[in-house]
Design a protein around this motif. Structure first.
Motif, PDB file in Angstrom:
ATOM      1  N   CYS A  54       0.893  -1.003   0.035  1.00 31.75           N
ATOM      2  CA  CYS A  54       0.018   0.124  -0.095  1.00 31.75           C
ATOM      3  C   CYS A  54       0.885   1.123   0.038  1.00 31.75           C
ATOM      4  N   GLU A  55       0.176   2.557  -0.264  1.00 33.89           N
ATOM      5  CA  GLU A  55       1.060   3.540  -0.529  1.00 33.89           C
ATOM      6  C   GLU A  55       1.742   3.928   0.758  1.00 33.89           C
ATOM      7  N   LYS A  56       1.015   3.808   2.004  1.00 26.87           N
ATOM      8  CA  LYS A  56       1.811   4.325   3.285  1.00 26.87           C
ATOM      9  C   LYS A  56       3.011   3.538   3.509  1.00 26.87           C
ATOM     10  N   LEU A  57       3.092   2.292   3.408  1.00 29.13           N
ATOM     11  CA  LEU A  57       3.987   1.198   3.471  1.00 29.13           C
ATOM     12  C   LEU A  57       5.222   1.728   2.303  1.00 29.13           C
ATOM     13  N   SER A  58       4.670   1.918   1.289  1.00 31.41           N
ATOM     14  CA  SER A  58       5.738   2.217   0.179  1.00 31.41           C
ATOM     15  C   SER A  58       6.418   3.671   0.433  1.00 31.41           C
ATOM     16  N   GLN A  59       5.817   4.343   1.355  1.00 30.38           N
ATOM     17  CA  GLN A  59       6.736   5.606   1.782  1.00 30.38           C
ATOM     18  C   GLN A  59       7.464   5.264   3.112  1.00 30.38           C
ATOM     19  N   VAL A  60       7.039   4.656   3.980  1.00 24.30           N
ATOM     20  CA  VAL A  60       7.813   4.467   5.230  1.00 24.30           C
ATOM     21  C   VAL A  60       8.879   3.474   5.117  1.00 24.30           C
ATOM     22  N   LEU A 101       4.500   4.718  14.521  1.00 24.63           N
ATOM     23  CA  LEU A 101       4.035   4.053  13.166  1.00 24.63           C
ATOM     24  C   LEU A 101       3.053   3.010  13.831  1.00 24.63           C
ATOM     25  N   ILE A 102       3.593   1.940  14.585  1.00 25.55           N
ATOM     26  CA  ILE A 102       2.892   0.689  15.300  1.00 25.55           C
ATOM     27  C   ILE A 102       1.499   1.350  15.712  1.00 25.55           C
ATOM     28  N   ASP A 103       1.428   2.280  16.469  1.00 28.66           N
ATOM     29  CA  ASP A 103       0.446   2.759  16.908  1.00 28.66           C
ATOM     30  C   ASP A 103      -0.757   3.376  15.908  1.00 28.66           C
ATOM     31  N   ALA A 125       3.415 -11.540   2.915  1.00 27.92           N
ATOM     32  CA  ALA A 125       4.199 -12.913   3.024  1.00 27.92           C
ATOM     33  C   ALA A 125       5.583 -12.510   3.184  1.00 27.92           C
ATOM     34  N   HIS A 126       6.164 -11.480   2.114  1.00 24.50           N
ATOM     35  CA  HIS A 126       7.448 -11.148   2.537  1.00 24.50           C
ATOM     36  C   HIS A 126       7.760 -10.278   3.703  1.00 24.50           C
ATOM     37  N   LEU A 127       6.733  -9.521   3.919  1.00 22.34           N
ATOM     38  CA  LEU A 127       6.976  -8.705   5.353  1.00 22.34           C
ATOM     39  C   LEU A 127       6.865  -9.676   6.491  1.00 22.34           C
ATOM     40  N   HIS A 128       6.253 -10.771   6.488  1.00 23.19           N
ATOM     41  CA  HIS A 128       6.264 -11.761   7.346  1.00 23.19           C
ATOM     42  C   HIS A 128       7.677 -12.419   7.544  1.00 23.19           C
ATOM     43  N   VAL A 129       8.375 -12.537   6.357  1.00 27.90           N
ATOM     44  CA  VAL A 129       9.570 -13.155   6.443  1.00 27.90           C
ATOM     45  C   VAL A 129      10.885 -11.944   6.792  1.00 27.90           C
ATOM     46  N   ALA A 130      10.436 -10.777   6.341  1.00 33.16           N
ATOM     47  CA  ALA A 130      11.438  -9.875   6.898  1.00 33.16           C
ATOM     48  C   ALA A 130      11.408  -9.814   8.498  1.00 33.16           C
ATOM     49  N   ARG A 131      10.021  -9.882   9.157  1.00 26.50           N
ATOM     50  CA  ARG A 131      10.004  -9.947  10.533  1.00 26.50           C
ATOM     51  C   ARG A 131      10.616 -11.076  11.136  1.00 26.50           C
ATOM     52  N   THR A 132      10.757 -12.223  10.414  1.00 28.29           N
ATOM     53  CA  THR A 132      11.364 -13.064  11.397  1.00 28.29           C
ATOM     54  C   THR A 132      12.943 -12.876  10.922  1.00 28.29           C
ATOM     55  N   VAL A 133      13.287 -12.306  10.027  1.00 26.47           N
ATOM     56  CA  VAL A 133      14.929 -12.097   9.840  1.00 26.47           C
ATOM     57  C   VAL A 133      15.240 -10.918  10.602  1.00 26.47           C
ATOM     58  N   LEU A 161      11.074  -2.915  15.380  1.00 29.26           N
ATOM     59  CA  LEU A 161      10.785  -2.812  14.016  1.00 29.26           C
ATOM     60  C   LEU A 161      10.137  -4.388  13.715  1.00 29.26           C
ATOM     61  N   SER A 162      10.562  -5.162  14.456  1.00 33.25           N
ATOM     62  CA  SER A 162       9.976  -6.764  14.237  1.00 33.25           C
ATOM     63  C   SER A 162       8.423  -6.458  14.576  1.00 33.25           C
ATOM     64  N   ASP A 163       8.040  -5.532  15.570  1.00 33.64           N
ATOM     65  CA  ASP A 163       6.783  -5.508  15.827  1.00 33.64           C
ATOM     66  C   ASP A 163       5.987  -4.472  14.558  1.00 33.64           C
ATOM     67  N   ALA A 164       6.699  -3.664  14.338  1.00 29.56           N
ATOM     68  CA  ALA A 164       6.201  -2.817  13.082  1.00 29.56           C
ATOM     69  C   ALA A 164       5.613  -3.720  12.010  1.00 29.56           C
ATOM     70  N   LEU A 165       7.043  -4.603  11.482  1.00 31.66           N
ATOM     71  CA  LEU A 165       6.691  -5.303  10.350  1.00 31.66           C
ATOM     72  C   LEU A 165       5.732  -6.250  10.487  1.00 31.66           C
ATOM     73  N   PHE A 166       5.457  -7.068  11.718  1.00 31.49           N
ATOM     74  CA  PHE A 166       4.223  -7.672  11.980  1.00 31.49           C
ATOM     75  C   PHE A 166       2.815  -6.936  11.762  1.00 31.49           C
ATOM     76  N   VAL A 167       2.633  -5.698  12.274  1.00 32.32           N
ATOM     77  CA  VAL A 167       1.462  -4.982  12.031  1.00 32.32           C
ATOM     78  C   VAL A 167       1.401  -4.508  10.431  1.00 32.32           C
ATOM     79  N   MET A 168       2.581  -4.113   9.874  1.00 29.25           N
ATOM     80  CA  MET A 168       2.514  -4.089   8.449  1.00 29.25           C
ATOM     81  C   MET A 168       2.115  -5.281   7.855  1.00 29.25           C
ATOM     82  N   ALA A 169       2.467  -6.426   8.019  1.00 29.50           N
ATOM     83  CA  ALA A 169       2.004  -7.449   7.385  1.00 29.50           C
ATOM     84  C   ALA A 169       0.545  -7.894   7.561  1.00 29.50           C
TER      85      ALA A 169
END
Length: 170
Positions: A54-60, A101-103, A125-133, A161-169
């Motif tokens: 989405c646009e928001k994630l493509s910016q942040v 950002l998480i909030d 799905a790739h954000l979930h992989v990023a979260r595990t990395v 960041l891992s929390d943020a990536l979870f919420v992004m996913a």
């Protein structure tokens, strides 16, 4: 941004590499593993972006990728060398920005009511992989911090960041 005039140096052929301050260490040194995991995380985020978000994630996310370069620099230099080199470092403001950002994102997706399976769209799905990395990078930085001093906000940044990536996913 450093300018690389030659990609190969042949200095690592014997299994050693140089830290930011010039010290030679084995390529499996805890510090090298830590910033290597951060580099892998950055690439995983790039892959998620390439699949479309989405646009928001493509910016942040590109901003976060630049912060990960800063974190890599932060980890590539021993603490005692940082006074000698003007390198970017992760600061409290970076952690606070992730918390905000998480909030914001949680307000959009709502509270988590149960466990979710990683997947969804290719980008998610790739954000979930990023979260595990990111979690692995956090473990690698934790191992380093038990042996050597590290930047004051490196671990907190990876944790948020891992929390943020979870919420992004989501």
């Amino acid at each position: 941004m450093p300018r690389l005039t030659k990609i190969y140096t042949k200095k690592g052929d014997a299994g050693e590499t140089s830290l930011g301050g010039g010290q030679r260490v084995p390529k499996d040194h805890l510090r090298v593993a830590a910033y290597g995991s951060v580099d892998e995380l950055n690439s995983q985020i790039g892959l998620a972006l390439a699949y479309g978000l989405c646009e928001k994630l493509s910016q942040v996310l590109p901003e976060i990728q630049n912060e990960l370069f800063d974190l890599g620099s932060d980890l590539a230099f021993r603490e005692e060398d940082k006074a000698l080199y003007p390198i970017p470092q992760i600061e409290a403001r970076h952690v606070e920005r992730l918390e905000k950002l998480i909030d914001e994102m949680t307000a959009v997706v709502g509270p988590l009511e149960n466990f979710i399976l990683p997947g969804g769209s290719p980008g998610a799905a790739h954000l979930h992989v990023a979260r595990t990395v990111c979690r692995r990078a956090e473990r690698d930085v934790t191992a380093l911090a038990r042996e050597e001093p590290i930047g004051a906000y490196a671990l907190a940044y990876l944790n948020r960041l891992s929390d943020a990536l979870f919420v992004m996913a989501r």
